[in-house]
Design a protein around this motif. Structure first.
Motif, PDB file in Angstrom:
ATOM      1  N   LYS A  31       0.823  -1.209   0.000  1.00  0.00           N
ATOM      2  CA  LYS A  31       0.000   0.000   0.000  1.00  0.00           C
ATOM      3  C   LYS A  31       0.856   1.258   0.000  1.00  0.00           C
ATOM      4  O   LYS A  31       0.502   2.275  -0.606  1.00  0.00           O
ATOM      5  CB  LYS A  31      -0.951  -0.017   1.201  1.00  0.00           C
ATOM      6  CG  LYS A  31      -2.043  -1.081   1.089  1.00  0.00           C
ATOM      7  CD  LYS A  31      -2.884  -1.176   2.351  1.00  0.00           C
ATOM      8  CE  LYS A  31      -3.702   0.070   2.587  1.00  0.00           C
ATOM      9  NZ  LYS A  31      -4.556  -0.040   3.773  1.00  0.00           N
ATOM     10  N   THR A 213      -9.418   2.852  -4.042  1.00  0.00           N
ATOM     11  CA  THR A 213      -8.935   3.518  -2.834  1.00  0.00           C
ATOM     12  C   THR A 213      -8.302   2.496  -1.894  1.00  0.00           C
ATOM     13  O   THR A 213      -8.380   1.282  -2.115  1.00  0.00           O
ATOM     14  CB  THR A 213     -10.093   4.196  -2.099  1.00  0.00           C
ATOM     15  OG1 THR A 213     -11.017   3.177  -1.650  1.00  0.00           O
ATOM     16  CG2 THR A 213     -10.814   5.187  -3.000  1.00  0.00           C
ATOM     17  N   LYS A 215      -9.183   1.564   1.101  1.00  0.00           N
ATOM     18  CA  LYS A 215     -10.171   0.657   1.709  1.00  0.00           C
ATOM     19  C   LYS A 215     -10.582  -0.433   0.732  1.00  0.00           C
ATOM     20  O   LYS A 215     -10.757  -1.596   1.117  1.00  0.00           O
ATOM     21  CB  LYS A 215     -11.395   1.459   2.164  1.00  0.00           C
ATOM     22  CG  LYS A 215     -11.141   2.336   3.381  1.00  0.00           C
ATOM     23  CD  LYS A 215     -12.420   3.043   3.835  1.00  0.00           C
ATOM     24  CE  LYS A 215     -12.165   3.888   5.072  1.00  0.00           C
ATOM     25  NZ  LYS A 215     -13.394   4.577   5.536  1.00  0.00           N
ATOM     26  N   GLU A 216     -10.745  -0.054  -0.526  1.00  0.00           N
ATOM     27  CA  GLU A 216     -11.114  -1.057  -1.535  1.00  0.00           C
ATOM     28  C   GLU A 216      -9.983  -2.060  -1.740  1.00  0.00           C
ATOM     29  O   GLU A 216     -10.228  -3.266  -1.908  1.00  0.00           O
ATOM     30  CB  GLU A 216     -11.459  -0.356  -2.851  1.00  0.00           C
ATOM     31  CG  GLU A 216     -12.735   0.455  -2.787  1.00  0.00           C
ATOM     32  CD  GLU A 216     -12.954   1.328  -4.012  1.00  0.00           C
ATOM     33  OE1 GLU A 216     -14.125   1.533  -4.382  1.00  0.00           O
ATOM     34  OE2 GLU A 216     -11.956   1.809  -4.608  1.00  0.00           O
ATOM     35  N   ASP A 218      -7.825  -2.962   0.559  1.00  0.00           N
ATOM     36  CA  ASP A 218      -7.829  -3.839   1.734  1.00  0.00           C
ATOM     37  C   ASP A 218      -8.803  -5.000   1.554  1.00  0.00           C
ATOM     38  O   ASP A 218      -8.497  -6.145   1.878  1.00  0.00           O
ATOM     39  CB  ASP A 218      -8.217  -3.039   2.986  1.00  0.00           C
ATOM     40  CG  ASP A 218      -7.093  -2.165   3.497  1.00  0.00           C
ATOM     41  OD1 ASP A 218      -5.921  -2.491   3.221  1.00  0.00           O
ATOM     42  OD2 ASP A 218      -7.377  -1.154   4.173  1.00  0.00           O
ATOM     43  N   GLU A 219      -9.993  -4.696   1.057  1.00  0.00           N
ATOM     44  CA  GLU A 219     -11.000  -5.741   0.869  1.00  0.00           C
ATOM     45  C   GLU A 219     -10.553  -6.777  -0.153  1.00  0.00           C
ATOM     46  O   GLU A 219     -10.756  -7.984   0.021  1.00  0.00           O
ATOM     47  CB  GLU A 219     -12.324  -5.113   0.425  1.00  0.00           C
ATOM     48  CG  GLU A 219     -13.019  -4.331   1.517  1.00  0.00           C
ATOM     49  CD  GLU A 219     -13.303  -5.189   2.752  1.00  0.00           C
ATOM     50  OE1 GLU A 219     -13.827  -6.307   2.579  1.00  0.00           O
ATOM     51  OE2 GLU A 219     -12.989  -4.726   3.850  1.00  0.00           O
TER      52      GLU A 219
END
Length: 225
Positions: A31, A213, A215-216, A218-219
């Protein structure tokens, strides 16, 4: 026999990169290098990557031996990236089809090849410049300054850094010095280190999309084996 051993080593590195699942520390490192600000006024970090073939050209302005060294190091780096990502990558000679330019020379000597804006940017110390569109990265222009990188190992290192950045891994890792993506890189080996190969392959997992992004990401990473 030596060539066969080298090929086996490359394949082994690529196989290990394929088989590994990212640990929490590798997720953090990925990241750090893969997410950059959407624009100078935004605080949103997003993924950037290529979705079209890469057509690269090396513009040589130095002596033939130096130009050949850059050519060879770029060919080696792009070959490894092609194997890791499945990207279509081809060296071309026609200027109108180039979307990844590697220019050899001091910025002032490249005035005829650069727009005034790019020339000013590189004179101020920039190393590479990129553009994007809705689909992904659309162009890269980078410079290898022979006054700064005189020895072959240093040429290899800067070429790997610029190409590694140029495929979308623009960020830096501040807590290591042995990576293409380090803030303070040491001399790099011919073959990508397994951790760098893993980061490159992860970016080009089909589930990781341009514009995602943090968060996306991470998923998605939770489901990548």
């Amino acid at each position: 026999m030596k060539n066969l051993s080298l090929i086996f080593l490359v394949l082994l590195i690529l196989q290990n990169a394929t088989a590994q699942k990212l640990t929490p520390s590798e997720v953090k490192a990925f990241k750090a290098v893969a997410l950059t600000f959407d624009n100078p006024l935004s605080r949103t970090l997003i993924i950037r990557k290529w979705s079209t073939p890469i057509y690269y050209k090396i513009y040589g302005t130095e002596n033939a031996e130096y130009d050949k060294a850059v050519q060879q190091e770029a060919a080696s780096a792009f070959k490894q990236i092609r194997q890791l990502t499945g990207l279509q990558i081809k060296q071309v000679m026609a200027d109108d089809s180039v979307n990844f330019k590697i220019m050899i020379g001091e910025p002032a000597k490249l005035a005829g090849l650069l727009s005034p804006e790019l020339l000013s940017y590189f004179k101020k110390g920039g190393m590479f410049y990129y553009t994007t569109n809705q689909s992904g990265i659309s162009s890269i222009t980078s410079i290898v300054n022979p006054k700064q990188y005189t020895q072959r190992p240093h040429v290899r290192t800067i070429v790997q850094i610029q190409i590694g950045n140029g495929i979308g891994l623009f960020g830096k890792i501040t807590y290591t010095d042995n990576s293409i993506f380090s803030a303070t890189p040491t001399v790099l080996p011919i073959n990508f280190k397994p951790e760098d190969a893993l980061r490159i392959k992860t970016l080009y997992n089909p589930k990781i999309l341009h514009g995602m992004t943090g968060k996306e990401v991470d998923e998605v990473l939770k489901g990548i084996e």
